[in-house]
Design a protein around this motif. Structure first.
Motif, PDB file in Angstrom:
ATOM      1  N   GLN A 198      29.710  31.752  36.545  1.00 23.85           N
ATOM      2  CA  GLN A 198      30.714  31.281  35.592  1.00 23.85           C
ATOM      3  C   GLN A 198      30.619  30.065  35.049  1.00 23.85           C
ATOM      4  O   GLN A 198      30.983  29.894  33.721  1.00 23.85           O
ATOM      5  CB  GLN A 198      32.222  31.740  36.026  1.00 23.85           C
ATOM      6  CG  GLN A 198      32.577  33.409  35.983  1.00 23.85           C
ATOM      7  CD  GLN A 198      32.350  34.018  34.771  1.00 23.85           C
ATOM      8  OE1 GLN A 198      31.513  34.403  34.460  1.00 23.85           O
ATOM      9  NE2 GLN A 198      33.238  33.631  33.810  1.00 23.85           N
ATOM     10  N   LEU A 245      35.475  38.190  33.323  1.00 22.85           N
ATOM     11  CA  LEU A 245      36.811  38.315  33.133  1.00 22.85           C
ATOM     12  C   LEU A 245      37.505  39.813  33.337  1.00 22.85           C
ATOM     13  O   LEU A 245      38.584  39.851  34.029  1.00 22.85           O
ATOM     14  CB  LEU A 245      37.260  37.842  31.891  1.00 22.85           C
ATOM     15  CG  LEU A 245      36.964  36.535  31.512  1.00 22.85           C
ATOM     16  CD1 LEU A 245      37.270  36.083  30.027  1.00 22.85           C
ATOM     17  CD2 LEU A 245      37.616  35.275  32.285  1.00 22.85           C
ATOM     18  N   GLU A 251      41.517  40.264  34.058  1.00 24.53           N
ATOM     19  CA  GLU A 251      42.043  39.297  33.372  1.00 24.53           C
ATOM     20  C   GLU A 251      42.106  39.751  32.063  1.00 24.53           C
ATOM     21  O   GLU A 251      41.303  39.322  31.112  1.00 24.53           O
ATOM     22  CB  GLU A 251      41.268  38.007  33.400  1.00 24.53           C
ATOM     23  CG  GLU A 251      41.533  37.441  34.952  1.00 24.53           C
ATOM     24  CD  GLU A 251      40.839  35.996  35.120  1.00 24.53           C
ATOM     25  OE1 GLU A 251      40.627  35.462  34.236  1.00 24.53           O
ATOM     26  OE2 GLU A 251      40.593  35.635  36.298  1.00 24.53           O
ATOM     27  N   ALA A 270      43.004  37.216  29.147  1.00 22.27           N
ATOM     28  CA  ALA A 270      41.801  36.213  29.185  1.00 22.27           C
ATOM     29  C   ALA A 270      40.736  36.827  28.168  1.00 22.27           C
ATOM     30  O   ALA A 270      40.145  36.219  27.378  1.00 22.27           O
ATOM     31  CB  ALA A 270      41.439  35.570  30.304  1.00 22.27           C
ATOM     32  N   GLN A 325      39.817  35.136  24.636  1.00 18.74           N
ATOM     33  CA  GLN A 325      38.514  34.446  24.502  1.00 18.74           C
ATOM     34  C   GLN A 325      37.908  35.078  23.099  1.00 18.74           C
ATOM     35  O   GLN A 325      37.151  34.517  22.214  1.00 18.74           O
ATOM     36  CB  GLN A 325      37.435  34.828  25.435  1.00 18.74           C
ATOM     37  CG  GLN A 325      36.122  34.336  25.347  1.00 18.74           C
ATOM     38  CD  GLN A 325      36.049  32.927  25.349  1.00 18.74           C
ATOM     39  OE1 GLN A 325      35.845  32.213  26.302  1.00 18.74           O
ATOM     40  NE2 GLN A 325      35.828  32.445  24.091  1.00 18.74           N
TER      41      GLN A 325
END
Length: 287
Positions: free
Chosen positions: A67, A97, A102, A105, A109
């Motif tokens: 990551q 993610l 997530e 998130a 993004q």
């Protein structure tokens, strides 16, 4: 761009090495070049390529390190980088993610990339695919169709858009609509698909061989004829096309890939697509 040339040389050297440890060291050297101050305006394409190759190595198995490299690469022009390596890194980043549940998130993004996106039609289509997969994973087929109602007109209006821009997304939407019974969405969208290219007529020798073998000699039929007739609401035409397909292929049903255990952001969309395909094939006896 001297830095990009140096990185490209390191990439060639890495690809020529057989030992994973040697390859990893060369790729890490290539990626480290982009930490230098003079790398601020360098072409990010070699960095994306080096990172994509590094991620394929068995030694690159630590999730945190993976990551970190992904995030570092994507921080450099991810909103304007075009090409399969950049697209692959963006998807891997979102898949990670998504795997950690997530969802917020993922969408954050996507919004950041959208704000930084170049006007290039290919990049916008790649971003639209990621947005569709995230919407379907989060809200199902209905959410995906709602998103496509906004994305498809925008893609067609993008600079450099051609007749096939958005076609793959539109077809995915048609399958999503199949799973939720949105026949009116299908009828409105199927007419916007590009006309199929005409197949070349078989030569004399091919026609003779077909006649001698007793094989059907008409125009080869694709399952798309069955699908598109169904989406137009013409069940009779779809049934006739299914019968011609069986006669020409000698098969009762087309093979479908197994999707059990599929992971990643695209998994839900692919599963729904196959669900819709199975339903349609069963309706016309192709099972």
């Amino acid at each position: 761009d001297p830095l990009a040339r140096q990185t490209q040389l390191a990439l060639w050297q890495a690809q020529a090495r057989a030992e994973p440890a040697e390859r990893q060291a060369l790729l890490e050297q290539a990626m480290a070049r982009y930490e230098q101050p003079e790398a601020a305006n360098a072409d990010p394409a070699p960095l994306f390529r080096a990172t994509a190759l590094w991620l394929e190595l068995p030694l690159a198995s630590d999730p945190a390190q993976r990551q970190a490299h992904l995030a570092r690469a994507l921080a450099r022009g991810a909103g304007s980088a075009i090409g399969p390596d950049a697209a692959g890194l963006r998807r891997q980043h979102l898949d990670a993610l998504h795997a950690r549940a997530e969802s917020a998130a993922v969408f954050e993004q996507l919004r950041a990339w959208q704000e930084a996106a170049s006007p290039d039609a290919d990049w916008l289509e790649d971003l639209a695919q990621l947005q569709l997969d995230a919407s379907v994973a989060s809200g199902g087929a209905a959410a995906g169709l709602e998103l496509l109602d906004r994305l498809l007109p925008a893609l067609q209006a993008a600079p450099g858009a051609g007749p096939h821009t958005g076609e793959a997304l539109r077809r995915q939407g048609l399958w999503l609509a199949e799973t939720v019974g949105r026949s009116e969405w299908q009828r409105a969208q199927v007419s916007k698909l590009p006309a199929p290219a005409a197949a070349p007529a078989p030569g004399l020798m091919v026609r003779v061989l077909l006649w001698v073998s007793g094989a059907p000699s008409g125009t080869p039929i694709s399952l798309r004829e069955v699908e598109e007739a169904h989406w137009r609401g013409d069940s009779a035409a779809a049934q006739a096309a299914a019968q011609r397909w069986r006669a020409q292929t000698g098969r009762a049903a087309p093979p479908l890939p197994e999707l059990e255990g599929l992971e990643g952001l695209a998994a839900r969309r692919l599963q729904l697509t196959q669900q819709g395909r199975r339903t349609l094939l069963a309706r016309y006896g192709l099972q």
